[in-house]
Write a protein that holds these residues in place. Structure first.
Motif, PDB file in Angstrom:
ATOM      1  N   ASN A   1       0.850  -1.186   0.000  1.00  0.00           N
ATOM      2  CA  ASN A   1       0.000   0.000   0.000  1.00  0.00           C
ATOM      3  C   ASN A   1       0.889   1.241   0.000  1.00  0.00           C
ATOM      4  O   ASN A   1       1.776   1.369   0.848  1.00  0.00           O
ATOM      5  CB  ASN A   1      -0.894  -0.011   1.245  1.00  0.00           C
ATOM      6  CG  ASN A   1      -1.772   1.229   1.326  1.00  0.00           C
ATOM      7  OD1 ASN A   1      -2.237   1.734   0.312  1.00  0.00           O
ATOM      8  ND2 ASN A   1      -2.004   1.703   2.537  1.00  0.00           N
ATOM      9  N   TYR A   2       0.660   2.136  -0.959  1.00  0.00           N
ATOM     10  CA  TYR A   2       1.405   3.398  -1.011  1.00  0.00           C
ATOM     11  C   TYR A   2       0.426   4.541  -0.768  1.00  0.00           C
ATOM     12  O   TYR A   2      -0.229   5.025  -1.705  1.00  0.00           O
ATOM     13  CB  TYR A   2       2.103   3.559  -2.364  1.00  0.00           C
ATOM     14  CG  TYR A   2       2.947   4.819  -2.451  1.00  0.00           C
ATOM     15  CD1 TYR A   2       4.199   4.884  -1.846  1.00  0.00           C
ATOM     16  CD2 TYR A   2       2.495   5.948  -3.134  1.00  0.00           C
ATOM     17  CE1 TYR A   2       4.975   6.037  -1.918  1.00  0.00           C
ATOM     18  CE2 TYR A   2       3.257   7.102  -3.206  1.00  0.00           C
ATOM     19  CZ  TYR A   2       4.493   7.136  -2.595  1.00  0.00           C
ATOM     20  OH  TYR A   2       5.258   8.293  -2.661  1.00  0.00           O
ATOM     21  N   PRO A   3       0.308   4.997   0.494  1.00  0.00           N
ATOM     22  CA  PRO A   3      -0.703   6.000   0.831  1.00  0.00           C
ATOM     23  C   PRO A   3      -0.172   7.421   0.915  1.00  0.00           C
ATOM     24  O   PRO A   3      -0.894   8.317   1.366  1.00  0.00           O
ATOM     25  CB  PRO A   3      -1.154   5.541   2.218  1.00  0.00           C
ATOM     26  CG  PRO A   3       0.115   5.035   2.841  1.00  0.00           C
ATOM     27  CD  PRO A   3       0.934   4.444   1.714  1.00  0.00           C
ATOM     28  N   ASP A   4       1.070   7.649   0.502  1.00  0.00           N
ATOM     29  CA  ASP A   4       1.731   8.911   0.841  1.00  0.00           C
ATOM     30  C   ASP A   4       1.784   9.932  -0.291  1.00  0.00           C
ATOM     31  O   ASP A   4       2.320  11.020  -0.118  1.00  0.00           O
ATOM     32  CB  ASP A   4       3.158   8.631   1.317  1.00  0.00           C
ATOM     33  CG  ASP A   4       3.178   7.743   2.551  1.00  0.00           C
ATOM     34  OD1 ASP A   4       2.334   7.974   3.438  1.00  0.00           O
ATOM     35  OD2 ASP A   4       4.016   6.826   2.616  1.00  0.00           O
ATOM     36  N   GLY A   5       1.268   9.611  -1.473  1.00  0.00           N
ATOM     37  CA  GLY A   5       1.299  10.567  -2.572  1.00  0.00           C
ATOM     38  C   GLY A   5       0.368  11.746  -2.308  1.00  0.00           C
ATOM     39  O   GLY A   5      -0.747  11.573  -1.804  1.00  0.00           O
ATOM     40  N   GLN A   6       0.823  12.927  -2.634  1.00  0.00           N
ATOM     41  CA  GLN A   6       0.019  14.130  -2.424  1.00  0.00           C
ATOM     42  C   GLN A   6       0.170  15.080  -3.614  1.00  0.00           C
ATOM     43  O   GLN A   6       1.191  15.071  -4.300  1.00  0.00           O
ATOM     44  CB  GLN A   6       0.463  14.875  -1.161  1.00  0.00           C
ATOM     45  CG  GLN A   6       0.315  14.093   0.133  1.00  0.00           C
ATOM     46  CD  GLN A   6       0.763  14.912   1.324  1.00  0.00           C
ATOM     47  OE1 GLN A   6       0.354  16.057   1.479  1.00  0.00           O
ATOM     48  NE2 GLN A   6       1.610  14.341   2.151  1.00  0.00           N
ATOM     49  N   PHE A   7      -0.863  15.887  -3.817  1.00  0.00           N
ATOM     50  CA  PHE A   7      -0.760  16.983  -4.776  1.00  0.00           C
ATOM     51  C   PHE A   7      -1.517  18.169  -4.223  1.00  0.00           C
ATOM     52  O   PHE A   7      -2.404  18.036  -3.372  1.00  0.00           O
ATOM     53  CB  PHE A   7      -1.310  16.578  -6.155  1.00  0.00           C
ATOM     54  CG  PHE A   7      -2.797  16.337  -6.196  1.00  0.00           C
ATOM     55  CD1 PHE A   7      -3.698  17.364  -6.477  1.00  0.00           C
ATOM     56  CD2 PHE A   7      -3.306  15.063  -5.971  1.00  0.00           C
ATOM     57  CE1 PHE A   7      -5.061  17.135  -6.521  1.00  0.00           C
ATOM     58  CE2 PHE A   7      -4.682  14.829  -6.015  1.00  0.00           C
ATOM     59  CZ  PHE A   7      -5.560  15.866  -6.286  1.00  0.00           C
ATOM     60  N   GLU A   8      -1.145  19.345  -4.698  1.00  0.00           N
ATOM     61  CA  GLU A   8      -1.888  20.547  -4.354  1.00  0.00           C
ATOM     62  C   GLU A   8      -1.896  21.473  -5.564  1.00  0.00           C
ATOM     63  O   GLU A   8      -1.014  21.401  -6.422  1.00  0.00           O
ATOM     64  CB  GLU A   8      -1.314  21.243  -3.125  1.00  0.00           C
ATOM     65  CG  GLU A   8       0.111  21.714  -3.250  1.00  0.00           C
ATOM     66  CD  GLU A   8       0.621  22.374  -1.966  1.00  0.00           C
ATOM     67  OE1 GLU A   8       0.122  22.018  -0.889  1.00  0.00           O
ATOM     68  OE2 GLU A   8       1.502  23.237  -2.074  1.00  0.00           O
ATOM     69  N   LEU A   9      -2.912  22.304  -5.613  1.00  0.00           N
ATOM     70  CA  LEU A   9      -3.051  23.196  -6.754  1.00  0.00           C
ATOM     71  C   LEU A   9      -3.769  24.466  -6.330  1.00  0.00           C
ATOM     72  O   LEU A   9      -4.424  24.510  -5.286  1.00  0.00           O
ATOM     73  CB  LEU A   9      -3.814  22.497  -7.896  1.00  0.00           C
ATOM     74  CG  LEU A   9      -5.232  21.982  -7.570  1.00  0.00           C
ATOM     75  CD1 LEU A   9      -6.296  23.050  -7.801  1.00  0.00           C
ATOM     76  CD2 LEU A   9      -5.546  20.750  -8.406  1.00  0.00           C
ATOM     77  N   VAL A  10      -3.614  25.486  -7.145  1.00  0.00           N
ATOM     78  CA  VAL A  10      -4.332  26.734  -6.939  1.00  0.00           C
ATOM     79  C   VAL A  10      -5.381  26.834  -8.040  1.00  0.00           C
ATOM     80  O   VAL A  10      -5.051  26.835  -9.225  1.00  0.00           O
ATOM     81  CB  VAL A  10      -3.388  27.952  -6.989  1.00  0.00           C
ATOM     82  CG1 VAL A  10      -4.186  29.247  -6.851  1.00  0.00           C
ATOM     83  CG2 VAL A  10      -2.331  27.853  -5.895  1.00  0.00           C
ATOM     84  N   ILE A  11      -6.646  26.880  -7.631  1.00  0.00           N
ATOM     85  CA  ILE A  11      -7.729  26.915  -8.603  1.00  0.00           C
ATOM     86  C   ILE A  11      -7.736  28.264  -9.335  1.00  0.00           C
ATOM     87  O   ILE A  11      -7.482  29.307  -8.728  1.00  0.00           O
ATOM     88  CB  ILE A  11      -9.082  26.657  -7.909  1.00  0.00           C
ATOM     89  CG1 ILE A  11     -10.140  26.203  -8.914  1.00  0.00           C
ATOM     90  CG2 ILE A  11      -9.544  27.858  -7.119  1.00  0.00           C
ATOM     91  CD1 ILE A  11      -9.993  24.775  -9.351  1.00  0.00           C
ATOM     92  N   ALA A  12      -7.992  28.237 -10.633  1.00  0.00           N
ATOM     93  CA  ALA A  12      -7.956  29.470 -11.420  1.00  0.00           C
ATOM     94  C   ALA A  12      -9.177  30.345 -11.169  1.00  0.00           C
ATOM     95  O   ALA A  12      -9.074  31.570 -11.078  1.00  0.00           O
ATOM     96  CB  ALA A  12      -7.856  29.134 -12.907  1.00  0.00           C
TER      97      ALA A  12
END
Length: 340
Positions: A314-325
């Motif tokens: 199990n690889y539970p550590d991926g993350q992403f973030e973004l700024v909505i336009a």
């Protein structure tokens, strides 16, 4: 719920105040005998199953009459005769079908609440309701739905809600906002600013004339979120789930695997970044002053993963973030007139 090996969650961070195939409509109707879920590519195909006098046909006509109509819609008719099917019984099965925007022929507030409750709980679709009752609007507004938006109009017989979805829903996700659209076949409301503000205060949208053009007044859900923001969120979540699941599927088809090392982790991260870049190009994600997309990903290497998760594969550590336009809906402009 659909079966998948990929789960995507987004935590929406609201800004601190200083002084924020995917548009297919489903028409949910009702009739004595009922009719199963079916797809339609044009209004002539609809007429084979639903005569012009039916509410389902009228809603479909409003969808297909717009300048940017959907390539395909779906219709289902809930059975109300002997052994009737309740909304509570029908709705779970509908979430297993292919559609995003739900339009209902019913204007009964109890039906609207039942549908909105189900859509809110499912967290993957959006629902538009129409009404000519401000009292009903107040009832719906009190629920604070983020995935349900309302169209208030004194004449709801020609489905201004369906027309709105037909005009906007099937355009590329993130490329447009839902405010300011001209709807074919819908007459504008003759209202003043006071009534418009009252409608907006009740969480709804309407159709009126601005600067000589008939347009939709806003683009918000009953919670105050923007319709296109929810649409973008759904698109990103679904697309990442699809891309990473496709990565797993392709590995199986090639008689190989995604190795639990930095190579495999990089493959997953690459699929996520592909979705984020596509989302940027479609207008969902903002750019900085240099035009660089405002998103990033963090996928820790194997050496930083809990050994228990490695043992469990199990690889539970991926993350992403973004700024909505987002989009500009209003503006204030200052000018100066000089005499010398």
């Amino acid at each position: 719920m659909s079966i998948r090996d990929v789960t995507v969650t987004i935590a929406v961070q609201q800004p601190t105040p200083i002084l924020g195939g995917f548009g297919k409509p489903l028409i949910l109707g009702s009739s004595t005998a009922g009719k199963d879920f079916k797809n339609y590519a044009d209004i002539n195909a609809v007429k084979v199953d639903y005569p012009a006098s039916t509410e389902e046909y009228k809603a479909a006509f409003a969808l297909f009459a717009q300048k940017n109509p959907p390539a395909e819609i779906a219709i289902v008719s809930r059975k109300t005769g002997a052994a009737p099917v309740t909304l509570e019984d029908l709705l779970p099965s509908l979430f297993l079908k292919d559609w995003h925007f739900l339009v209902t022929t019913s204007t009964v507030v109890a039906d609207i609440i039942a549908i909105a409750d189900a859509v809110e709980a499912d967290k993957s679709r959006q629902f538009v309701a129409r009404t000519s009752s401000k009292e009903d609007l107040a009832t719906i507004k009190a629920k604070g739905y983020a995935r349900t938006f309302g169209m208030y109009h004194k004449n709801i017989n020609n489905y201004p809600d369906a027309a709105w979805v037909g005009a906007v829903g099937s355009l590329p996700v993130g490329s447009v906002t839902w405010k300011g659209w001209t709807l074919v076949g819908i007459e504008p409301m003759d209202i003043d600013a006071t009534e418009l503000n009252a409608i907006h205060a009740l969480g709804a949208n309407t159709y009126l004339t601005k600067a000589g053009t008939n347009v939709t007044s806003e683009g918000k859900t009953f919670s105050g979120d923007f319709i296109d923001f929810i649409h973008c969120e759904d698109y990103i979540v679904y697309s990442i789930q699809y891309e990473v699941q496709d990565l797993f599927n392709q590995a199986q088809a090639a008689l190989t695997k995604i190795p639990y090392d930095n190579r495999g982790i990089a493959q997953i991260e690459s699929r996520v970044r592909t979705v984020l870049q596509r989302s940027f190009l479609q207008g969902m994600i903002a750019a900085d002053n240099d035009g660089v997309p405002l998103y990033n990903t963090t996928f820790p290497p194997r050496s930083q993963v809990d050994p228990a998760n490695i043992a469990a594969r199990n690889y539970p550590d991926g993350q992403f973030e973004l700024v909505i336009a987002g989009a500009i809906h209003n503006t204030a402009i200052r000018g100066t007139i000089k005499f010398a």
